[in-house]
Motif scaffolding. Structure first.
Motif, mmCIF file in Angstrom:
data_model
loop_
_atom_site.group_PDB
_atom_site.id
_atom_site.type_symbol
_atom_site.label_atom_id
_atom_site.label_comp_id
_atom_site.label_asym_id
_atom_site.label_seq_id
_atom_site.Cartn_x
_atom_site.Cartn_y
_atom_site.Cartn_z
ATOM 1 N N ARG A 100 -8.520 0.446 15.010
ATOM 2 C CA ARG A 100 -7.568 1.550 15.002
ATOM 3 C C ARG A 100 -7.509 2.308 16.131
ATOM 4 O O ARG A 100 -8.466 2.559 16.651
ATOM 5 C CB ARG A 100 -8.062 2.394 13.809
ATOM 6 N N ARG A 106 -6.470 8.889 8.606
ATOM 7 C CA ARG A 106 -6.815 8.201 7.583
ATOM 8 C C ARG A 106 -6.469 6.815 7.500
ATOM 9 O O ARG A 106 -5.368 6.423 7.841
ATOM 10 C CB ARG A 106 -6.684 9.001 6.231
ATOM 11 N N PRO A 107 -7.191 5.952 6.675
ATOM 12 C CA PRO A 107 -6.594 4.364 6.340
ATOM 13 C C PRO A 107 -5.385 4.739 5.483
ATOM 14 O O PRO A 107 -5.060 5.542 4.607
ATOM 15 C CB PRO A 107 -7.637 3.980 5.529
ATOM 16 N N THR A 108 -4.491 3.488 5.745
ATOM 17 C CA THR A 108 -3.290 3.525 5.062
ATOM 18 C C THR A 108 -3.556 2.719 3.830
ATOM 19 O O THR A 108 -4.640 2.338 3.305
ATOM 20 C CB THR A 108 -2.187 2.704 5.674
ATOM 21 N N LYS A 109 -2.602 2.842 2.696
ATOM 22 C CA LYS A 109 -2.594 2.142 1.407
ATOM 23 C C LYS A 109 -3.132 0.725 1.815
ATOM 24 O O LYS A 109 -4.074 0.221 1.033
ATOM 25 C CB LYS A 109 -1.533 2.089 0.589
ATOM 26 N N LYS A 110 -2.564 -0.044 2.602
ATOM 27 C CA LYS A 110 -2.934 -1.403 2.895
ATOM 28 C C LYS A 110 -4.256 -1.645 3.277
ATOM 29 O O LYS A 110 -4.958 -2.469 2.860
ATOM 30 C CB LYS A 110 -1.878 -1.966 3.921
ATOM 31 N N ASP A 111 -4.795 -0.715 4.197
ATOM 32 C CA ASP A 111 -6.179 -0.495 4.750
ATOM 33 C C ASP A 111 -7.041 -0.320 3.658
ATOM 34 O O ASP A 111 -8.147 -0.915 3.393
ATOM 35 C CB ASP A 111 -6.343 0.542 5.822
ATOM 36 N N ARG A 112 -6.833 0.653 2.487
ATOM 37 C CA ARG A 112 -7.571 0.714 1.531
ATOM 38 C C ARG A 112 -7.790 -0.462 0.583
ATOM 39 O O ARG A 112 -8.709 -0.617 0.295
ATOM 40 C CB ARG A 112 -7.004 1.984 0.697
#
Length: 130
Positions: A100, A106-112
């Protein structure tokens, strides 16, 4: 000369207080012994200083009267820091930039979802065992 004053006068720290704090935290060693800020430094002492995840190693040649310019540093110390210490820092920097960029938030939904998938075990042992 005190070690905290020596580190300040040879430009390892911007202020003398920063040198004192490094000594108190145990980041400074003189001849393989942890040094207090008031410890005296003499010529031919070997100093190891941990700063920014790098272990700087140098030998005291002389003690300056006051803070010296960058061009005159080699009159007062002999730097023996291995090159591997600096290469390790470069590798850490590249590994941070890989995932990153700075300021991305913050992390995206995909990252989460990827984090959750990684944390789940393949056997399902994370679920409560009833």
């Amino acid at each position: 000369m005190r070690i905290d004053k020596y580190l300040w006068s040879t430009r390892y720290f911007k202020t003398r207080n920063m040198g004192t704090e490094a000594c108190k935290k145990g980041h400074v060693r003189i001849n393989d012994q942890i040094a207090k800020p008031s410890r005296e430094v003499y010529p031919m002492d070997k100093i190891i200083l941990r700063k920014n995840q790098i272990n700087y190693q140098f030998t005291v040649l002389d003690t300056p009267k006051s803070r010296v310019g960058a061009k005159l540093l080699d009159l007062y110390r002999k730097d023996t820091t291995p090159k591997e210490a600096f290469e390790h820092t470069e590798l850490l920097q590249y590994s941070k930039d890989y995932y990153r960029k700075n300021g991305m938030g913050r992390p995206t939904k995909k990252d989460r979802r990827e984090i959750d998938d990684y944390l789940e075990s393949p056997t399902g042992s994370n679920e409560s065992e009833e």
